[in-house]
Design an enzyme around this catalytic site. Structure first.
Site, mmCIF file in Angstrom:
data_model
loop_
_atom_site.group_PDB
_atom_site.id
_atom_site.type_symbol
_atom_site.label_atom_id
_atom_site.label_comp_id
_atom_site.label_asym_id
_atom_site.label_seq_id
_atom_site.Cartn_x
_atom_site.Cartn_y
_atom_site.Cartn_z
ATOM 1 N N PHE A 283 -17.931 -67.005 43.293
ATOM 2 C CA PHE A 283 -17.200 -66.498 43.883
ATOM 3 C C PHE A 283 -15.906 -66.909 44.649
ATOM 4 C CE2 PHE A 283 -17.948 -68.182 48.138
ATOM 5 C CZ PHE A 283 -16.686 -68.088 49.014
ATOM 6 N N GLU B 135 -21.827 -62.003 41.974
ATOM 7 C CA GLU B 135 -22.242 -60.543 41.195
ATOM 8 C C GLU B 135 -21.031 -60.500 42.611
ATOM 9 O OE1 GLU B 135 -24.068 -63.757 41.869
ATOM 10 O OE2 GLU B 135 -25.162 -63.314 43.326
ATOM 11 N N CYS C 282 -12.361 -75.186 46.240
ATOM 12 C CA CYS C 282 -13.396 -76.381 45.519
ATOM 13 C C CYS C 282 -12.523 -77.643 45.999
ATOM 14 C CB CYS C 282 -13.923 -75.912 44.025
ATOM 15 S SG CYS C 282 -12.628 -76.524 43.255
ATOM 16 N N GLU D 151 -20.583 -79.092 52.171
ATOM 17 C CA GLU D 151 -19.819 -78.621 51.815
ATOM 18 C C GLU D 151 -19.349 -77.329 52.829
ATOM 19 O OE1 GLU D 151 -19.899 -76.800 48.570
ATOM 20 O OE2 GLU D 151 -17.840 -77.028 48.084
ATOM 21 N N SER E 282 -21.828 -74.483 43.669
ATOM 22 C CA SER E 282 -21.899 -75.115 44.734
ATOM 23 C C SER E 282 -23.556 -76.482 43.553
ATOM 24 C CB SER E 282 -22.829 -74.861 45.851
ATOM 25 O OG SER E 282 -24.239 -73.961 44.801
ATOM 26 N N LYS F 205 -21.265 -64.216 33.084
ATOM 27 C CA LYS F 205 -21.494 -63.590 34.165
ATOM 28 C C LYS F 205 -21.316 -64.077 35.594
ATOM 29 C CE LYS F 205 -24.491 -64.617 37.111
ATOM 30 N NZ LYS F 205 -23.564 -64.061 38.519
HETATM 31 P P1 NAD Z 1 -22.928 -70.670 43.776
HETATM 32 O O1 NAD Z 1 -23.551 -71.776 42.977
HETATM 33 O O2 NAD Z 1 -23.904 -70.295 44.949
HETATM 34 O O3 NAD Z 1 -23.328 -69.961 43.181
HETATM 35 C C1 NAD Z 1 -22.311 -69.981 41.650
HETATM 36 C C2 NAD Z 1 -22.861 -68.578 40.539
HETATM 37 O O4 NAD Z 1 -24.171 -69.207 40.545
HETATM 38 C C3 NAD Z 1 -23.251 -67.632 40.762
HETATM 39 O O5 NAD Z 1 -22.587 -66.991 39.557
HETATM 40 C C4 NAD Z 1 -24.175 -67.182 41.189
HETATM 41 O O6 NAD Z 1 -24.840 -65.548 40.663
HETATM 42 C C5 NAD Z 1 -24.869 -68.287 40.314
HETATM 43 N N1 NAD Z 1 -26.261 -68.522 41.004
HETATM 44 C C6 NAD Z 1 -26.184 -68.707 42.489
HETATM 45 N N2 NAD Z 1 -27.623 -69.533 43.075
HETATM 46 C C7 NAD Z 1 -28.228 -69.333 42.177
HETATM 47 C C8 NAD Z 1 -29.629 -70.224 41.407
HETATM 48 N N3 NAD Z 1 -30.491 -70.581 42.185
HETATM 49 N N4 NAD Z 1 -30.074 -70.393 40.031
HETATM 50 C C9 NAD Z 1 -28.945 -69.388 38.837
HETATM 51 N N5 NAD Z 1 -27.973 -68.897 39.317
HETATM 52 C C10 NAD Z 1 -27.221 -69.107 40.979
HETATM 53 O O7 NAD Z 1 -21.380 -71.228 44.200
HETATM 54 P P2 NAD Z 1 -20.275 -70.003 45.064
HETATM 55 O O8 NAD Z 1 -20.684 -70.028 46.791
HETATM 56 O O9 NAD Z 1 -20.098 -68.477 44.759
HETATM 57 O O10 NAD Z 1 -19.032 -70.426 44.692
HETATM 58 C C11 NAD Z 1 -18.568 -71.724 45.747
HETATM 59 C C12 NAD Z 1 -19.365 -72.542 45.503
HETATM 60 O O11 NAD Z 1 -18.992 -73.736 43.915
HETATM 61 C C13 NAD Z 1 -18.511 -73.933 46.372
HETATM 62 O O12 NAD Z 1 -19.689 -74.770 46.566
HETATM 63 C C14 NAD Z 1 -17.024 -74.728 45.771
HETATM 64 O O13 NAD Z 1 -17.245 -75.744 45.866
HETATM 65 C C15 NAD Z 1 -17.929 -75.119 44.313
HETATM 66 N N6 NAD Z 1 -17.177 -74.637 43.129
HETATM 67 C C16 NAD Z 1 -16.536 -75.689 42.213
HETATM 68 C C17 NAD Z 1 -15.329 -75.654 41.521
HETATM 69 C C18 NAD Z 1 -15.043 -77.434 41.071
HETATM 70 O O14 NAD Z 1 -14.145 -77.009 40.260
HETATM 71 N N7 NAD Z 1 -15.666 -78.074 41.085
HETATM 72 C C19 NAD Z 1 -14.382 -75.012 41.576
HETATM 73 C C20 NAD Z 1 -14.907 -73.723 41.857
HETATM 74 C C21 NAD Z 1 -15.934 -73.491 43.517
#
Ligand code: NAD
Length: 500
Positions: free
Chosen positions: A153, A180, A285, A385, A230, A177
């Site tokens: 997000f 959402e 991140c 985090e 994450s 994808k």
């Molecule tokens: P998230 O892991 O909740 O979601 C990321 C994506 O995965 C979304 O599209 C979501 O719909 C999908 N998703 C969520 N739960 C899922 C599951 N159980 N199974 C399959 N798909 C699933 O992350 P977020 O809250 O959207 O974003 C924040 C996180 O992203 C933080 O941990 C941040 O550090 C990380 N991030 C990392 C980087 C990097 O470059 N390392 C960059 C940006 C964000």
């Protein structure tokens, strides 16, 4: 139609989806707390339709000349620059980050498009004439097929742009994808790709949650998956998709340390800590969440940071504020829970963001900048985090203690050292176990012609994002050994080919 009737749907085969979704999710304006629209959530059949569109487009896009592909990329770059304001406004409306910050992420995404415009040079293979007698060898890089991108997000435009331009430039097709929580930016990107002349089906968007992600990870026609999110989900995506034979790069979460040595310029360090700790409400991140003060600098550094925090304007990102709301009420409550947890664990609360007045609607998802001092490594404010505007100061006695702390973290995304000592900086660069390192630079996101990626639990897979790693990830190498008919090549020889 009022705003809450806005429907955000999938995009494949060059047009918005016209079907009826069995499930939809609410989309919020975080600065007002109001529902601003609804996003369709894809099931496996809808994902299959998007992948089929991408697979069909692949058969011709992979053979489209580099000159034609590059012409589309140049036009996409022009349109992206022209419509950056519109894209930034869409990001602010769903994510909450302030407009200027949203424009910054579009700019960083645009730089990857510029990198991808150089794809003819990047795809050049090697050639050796006369490797053996009258035998020549050359290598080529070919596209892998349908590539899936699953994005988080916090960067609705930049993260998709880390991958899509490079994948498309290499001759692949894409199914994105997006999160959402922030679905609109992806659709704007799809419209720009179409306007730029990209053939239908090369760039597709499916909205959804875990159901859609699972369908992508297990689909027989998806060749590669680029995930950002994450750490627990990144690990899951990596394991599931590799078990289904896919090439995977899964970028995970982070806990980034900024180390301040006693000789550092403390004004520079205080500015950097505030910018990197509270920019985008800490939802980056590469945000700094652990400030490691090598004594005796802590008291002075904290005083300067506190002064700067007092000057920050928190509020609606459309009103010229410095810091906006958090993305959802649930996330705000989770982050606020850490303020309580820090206090319970015995950390010293220097600035309490829960009491911060804001320039915004009372129902927005607010939490002001929060500063903890005397945090110790076992406290949850340090180990977890938080992904919010909570900055923890850890006091240590030496450079070695600071380095041990950074290297003991299970994460290894970004880190920064503040010092005027070139020798210390050089040592840190060599010894720190982190993928992206800043020296007097708090958010060392690499430029587009290097690659972005962390170590340890911040990245699963071998390839970092964009730059040379991106080109390698989105291509397969083929090596051709050829000998043209010649009297010397005749004759039977069952031995293993030897070069002579
Ligand atoms: P998230 O892991 O909740 O979601 C990321 C994506 O995965 C979304 O599209 C979501 O719909 C999908 N998703 C969520 N739960 C899922 C599951 N159980 N199974 C399959 N798909 C699933 O992350 P977020 O809250 O959207 O974003 C924040 C996180 O992203 C933080 O941990 C941040 O550090 C990380 N991030 C990392 C980087 C990097 O470059 N390392 C960059 C940006 C964000």
């Amino acid at each position: 139609m009022n705003d809450t009737d806005k429907r955000i749907t999938h995009w494949f085969g060059g047009a918005a989806w016209t079907g009826t979704a069995a499930r939809a999710g609410d989309v919020f304006d975080p600065a007002t707390g109001a529902v601003s629209g609804h996003v369709d959530l894809a099931d496996a059949a809808t994902v299959d339709a998007a992948v089929t569109a991408a697979r069909t487009a692949f058969t011709t896009w992979r053979r489209t000349s580099l000159a034609r592909r590059v012409a589309v990329l140049f036009e996409f770059r022009r349109l992206l620059a022209e419509r950056a304001g519109e894209l930034a406004a869409a990001i602010t409306a769903e994510h909450g980050k302030v407009l200027d910050d949203a424009a910054g992420e579009v700019q960083r995404g645009l730089e990857v498009v510029e990198f991808a415009c150089g794809i003819p040079h990047l795809l050049k293979g090697g050639h050796t004439m006369g490797a053996a007698t009258r035998v020549d060898v050359h290598s080529l890089r070919q596209p892998v097929g349908v590539t899936a991108i699953v994005s988080p997000f916090n960067f609705p435009a930049m993260v998709p742009l880390w991958f899509a331009p490079v994948s498309i430039a290499c001759g692949n097709t894409v199914v994105l994808k997006p999160s959402e929580k922030v679905p609109s930016a992806a659709i704007l990107l799809a419209e720009l790709w179409r306007e730029a002349g990209l053939p239908d089906g090369v760039f597709n968007v499916v909205h959804g949650d875990r159901e859609a992600v699972d369908a992508l990870l297990t689909h027989a026609d998806v060749a590669a998956v680029s995930f950002v999110g994450s750490t627990p989900v990144a690990r899951y995506v990596y394991e599931r998709a590799t078990a289904h034979g896919k090439r995977v790069q899964a970028l995970g979460g982070a806990k980034n340390h900024m180390v301040v040595l006693p000789d550092a310029d403390l004004d520079l360090a205080a500015d950097a800590a505030v910018n990197a700790g509270f920019g985008s409400a800490g939802e980056r991140c590469m945000a700094i969440s652990a400030l490691v003060a090598v004594e005796p600098v802590a008291d002075e550094l904290i005083a300067r940071i506190t002064e700067r925090i007092a000057g920050l304007k928190v509020g609606d990102g459309r009103r010229g504020c410095d810091m906006g709301p958090l993305v959802t009420a649930a996330h705000r409550d989770r982050v606020a829970g850490y303020v309580e947890a820090g206090l319970d664990a015995g950390a010293e609360l220097v600035v309490d963001g829960r009491e911060r007045p804001v320039d915004g609607d009372a129902a927005g998802f607010w939490l002001g900048p929060t500063l903890f001092d005397r945090v110790t490594p076992e406290m949850s404010v340090y180990t977890d985090e938080i992904f919010g505007p909570v900055l923890s100061v850890l006091r240590v006695g030496s450079y070695d203690a600071a380095l041990d702390l950074v290297n003991s973290s299970p994460y290894g995304n970004g880190t920064a050292l503040f010092t005027n000592d070139g020798g210390a900086a050089r040592r840190f660069e060599e010894e720190v176990e982190v993928g992206m390192v800043g020296i007097n630079v708090p958010i060392p996101v690499p430029v587009s012609y290097y690659s972005f990626g962390g170590w340890k639990a911040s990245l699963f897979g071998d390839a970092h994002a964009y730059g040379p790693d991106g080109v390698h990830f989105f291509t397969r190498t083929k090596t051709v050994t050829s000998r043209w008919p010649d009297p010397h090549s005749r004759g039977i020889d069952l031995g293993f080919p030897r070069n002579h």
